[in-house]
Design a protein around this motif. Structure first.
Motif, mmCIF file in Angstrom:
data_model
loop_
_atom_site.group_PDB
_atom_site.id
_atom_site.type_symbol
_atom_site.label_atom_id
_atom_site.label_comp_id
_atom_site.label_asym_id
_atom_site.label_seq_id
_atom_site.Cartn_x
_atom_site.Cartn_y
_atom_site.Cartn_z
ATOM 1 N N CYS A 1 -21.297 27.393 -38.133
ATOM 2 C CA CYS A 1 -21.595 27.628 -39.546
ATOM 3 C C CYS A 1 -21.689 29.117 -39.858
ATOM 4 O O CYS A 1 -22.771 29.692 -40.045
ATOM 5 N N CYS B 1 -24.319 21.633 -38.093
ATOM 6 C CA CYS B 1 -24.032 22.910 -37.424
ATOM 7 C C CYS B 1 -24.477 22.848 -35.956
ATOM 8 O O CYS B 1 -25.532 22.290 -35.633
ATOM 9 N N VAL C 1 -23.930 20.564 -42.767
ATOM 10 C CA VAL C 1 -23.123 21.619 -43.384
ATOM 11 C C VAL C 1 -23.235 21.563 -44.903
ATOM 12 O O VAL C 1 -23.330 22.599 -45.578
#
Length: 330
Positions: A283, A309, A320
């Motif tokens: 991420c 993530c 996410v």
């Protein structure tokens, strides 16, 4: 009076011509044209005693090790043959020459490895199931050119390569299952002959990536399963033209990023039709495309909260879709 005469006629026919025959250890259902031999001590295919009018034979959980053309000649009207979970090690060449109506052949969970040329020729097969055998190479000479097959299941074998020569014989194929093999790549153009393909199952293999042209001629795909491989990257245009896709599984791979625009062609996805779970998503700024796509298409993703993530440590475990622009340094 008429009904009494009818019964008398049937009684006379029964004893003049004999009761419908049935192989030892099997059960027969003459009205349906069906024979079932289930979990019995059969050592050989029970061709003796089979009625010529039989259209369906099911033999499962027995000790038969081979089937020959001579065996099947006893049932010239056969349409379906199911030989599930026996000990078959060999099939005869030209096996189906005496069953010109056979459309379904199921050989699931046997011990088949090397099969002879023309083993599946001569009959108008629509469905061929070779699931859970010991096949390392699926040869093109198994079938005649321009085969009628629409369903082929080779899952649970030992294939290391897509059987290109075999697939070239199947212009009408709609369902191909190569799951649970040892495939490491899909060679470019290997699926090109399958222009009618609607369902492709490649899950539980060892695929690391897919070449960009791999799916270019499969525009009719509706279901594509890629779960539980080792996919680390995907070309930007791999799904280009796949506008009919309703379900796509990419869960349990090694994806940390996907390229910009990768998912845009998938305009026909069903609700919860895309599975992206259990990938090590990183991420950072490169996840922006996935993040924005999830914001707009959350309903298309199967349990979007499972798209989490893996890195950096400060965001590990976070969905996410829940991240903010500042957290992604956008």
């Amino acid at each position: 009076m008429k009904s009494w005469r009818s019964l008398a006629f049937l009684w006379l026919a029964y004893f003049c011509h004999g009761a419908p025959s049935c192989p030892d250890l099997c059960k027969c259902y003459p009205r349906r044209g069906e024979v079932v031999c289930n979990e019995v001590a059969l050592m050989e295919y029970p061709s003796e005693g089979l009625s010529e009018n039989t259209t369906m034979v099911t033999i499962q959980f027995t000790n038969i090790t081979s089937v020959s053309e001579r065996h099947l000649n006893a049932t010239p009207l056969l349409e379906g043959l199911h030989l599930y979970s026996n000990h078959l090690r060999s099939l005869a060449p030209h096996l189906l020459r005496g069953v010109p109506r056979l459309n379904t052949l199921d050989l699931t969970e046997n011990k088949l490895s090397d099969l002879p040329a023309d083993v599946f020729s001569h009959a108008p097969l629509l469905n061929l199931v070779l699931k859970k055998n010991e096949i390392k190479i699926a040869n093109g000479d198994w079938l005649q050119d321009n085969s009628t097959l629409t369903w082929l299941d080779l899952s649970g074998n030992r294939l290391t390569k897509v059987p290109v020569a075999l697939l070239q014989k199947m212009p009408r194929l709609e369902n191909l299952d190569l799951s649970n093999n040892h495939l490491e790549k899909i060679a470019p153009n290997s699926l090109d002959p399958l222009t009618r393909l609607e369902r492709l199952n490649l899950q539980d293999n060892k695929l690391i990536t897919l070449d960009a042209p791999a799916l270019q001629n499969t525009g009719n795909l509706v279901y594509l399963f890629l779960s539980r491989n080792k996919l680390k990257r995907l070309p930007q245009n791999i799904f280009q033209g796949l506008t009919q896709i309703k379900a796509l599984t990419l869960d349990d791979n090694q994806l940390s990023h996907i390229p910009e625009g990768l998912l845009d062609p998938l305009t026909s996805l069903d609700d919860e039709g895309l599975d992206l779970a259990s990938n090590p998503w990183q991420c950072d700024g490169k996840v922006e495309y996935l993040w924005r796509w999830l914001q707009k298409n959350k309903t298309k993703v199967f349990v979007p909260e499972t798209v989490t993530c893996a890195k950096p440590p400060s965001l590990a475990g976070r969905p996410v879709v829940s991240l903010t622009e500042s957290e992604l340094n956008l």
